[in-house]
Write an enzyme that holds these catalytic residues in place. Structure first.
Site, PDB file in Angstrom:
ATOM      1  N   ASP A 184       0.860  -1.181   0.000  1.00  0.00           N
ATOM      2  CA  ASP A 184       0.000   0.000   0.000  1.00  0.00           C
ATOM      3  C   ASP A 184       0.895   1.229   0.000  1.00  0.00           C
ATOM      4  O   ASP A 184       2.054   1.167   0.407  1.00  0.00           O
ATOM      5  CB  ASP A 184      -0.942   0.047   1.201  1.00  0.00           C
ATOM      6  CG  ASP A 184      -2.100   1.004   0.945  1.00  0.00           C
ATOM      7  OD1 ASP A 184      -3.072   0.581   0.286  1.00  0.00           O
ATOM      8  OD2 ASP A 184      -2.022   2.175   1.352  1.00  0.00           O
ATOM      9  N   GLN A 185       0.347   2.308  -0.484  1.00  0.00           N
ATOM     10  CA  GLN A 185       1.110   3.547  -0.553  1.00  0.00           C
ATOM     11  C   GLN A 185       0.241   4.695  -0.070  1.00  0.00           C
ATOM     12  O   GLN A 185      -0.924   4.800  -0.441  1.00  0.00           O
ATOM     13  CB  GLN A 185       1.557   3.808  -1.994  1.00  0.00           C
ATOM     14  CG  GLN A 185       2.435   5.036  -2.157  1.00  0.00           C
ATOM     15  CD  GLN A 185       2.807   5.255  -3.612  1.00  0.00           C
ATOM     16  OE1 GLN A 185       1.948   5.522  -4.445  1.00  0.00           O
ATOM     17  NE2 GLN A 185       4.080   5.131  -3.926  1.00  0.00           N
TER      18      GLN A 185
END
Length: 199
Positions: A76-77
């Site tokens: 995830d970012q």
């Protein structure tokens, strides 16, 4: 002896990075509600890096529980500008607002990766990149978004540095892979350590 890796993501960019590195990977998108997971973390002082880790871990463990014995990579970012977290824009107006807010400022991309097997986290890491956007004229933003179209909606910052989005920046600190959403070198090192890939 190499092992098939499952990528708990539908991101074609992340999958391409792994495939291009010679990794046999199968994409199995996680079934998690990111905003619902993130909601209790708001106003708790948790860092943007930790938010990314929580989401990456949720994806990795959810898919690893559905795929027994498989090595699962969750990612995830988050994009942070000071204390503010940005999410993917819902529409072109949202993309315009993102670029106006980021114009002339330095923001951070926090790319979290988690390896899990059978619902157990084996390793976690966050790569951070700092990106300074040049001061953008609102009219230029409109022309830029008209050129790139809906691709602006596929990333948290409403840009892709691998395309025309690179023109928005005056300075970037951090590696390309972290910016695209997968800190590849630490991932490859850990996969070698686990014996999942040749090395």
């Amino acid at each position: 002896m190499t092992e098939k890796i499952i990528l708990a993501s539908g991101s074609p960019f992340r999958k391409a990075l792994l495939v291009n590195a010679g990794i046999t990977v199968e994409a199995v998108p996680a079934s998690v509600d990111e905003r619902a997971l993130e909601a209790p973390l708001q106003n708790t002082g948790v860092s943007p890096e930790d938010v990314a880790l929580v989401l990456a871990e949720a994806k990795a463990t959810e898919v690893s529980e559905r795929t027994p014995a498989a090595l699962v990579l969750g990612c995830d970012q988050t994009l942070s500008l000071g204390d503010e977290l940005f999410h993917k824009p819902a529409d072109m107006e949202g993309a315009r607002r993102h670029l106006l807010a980021l114009s002339g400022k330095t923001h951070h991309l926090n790319s979290a990766v988690v390896l899990a097997r059978d619902g157990q986290v084996l390793w976690r890491h966050v790569g951070i990149a700092s990106l300074t956007m040049r001061k953008l004229d609102p009219a230029f933003i409109g022309r830029h978004l008209a050129r790139v179209g809906a691709t602006a909606l596929s990333s948290v910052g409403a840009y892709q540095i691998e395309g025309e989005g690179i023109q928005l920046f005056e300075k970037i600190e951090g590696d390309y892979f972290t910016i695209v959403g997968l800190p590849l070198l630490p991932v490859l090192a850990k996969l070698r350590e686990f014996g999942a890939i040749d090395g």
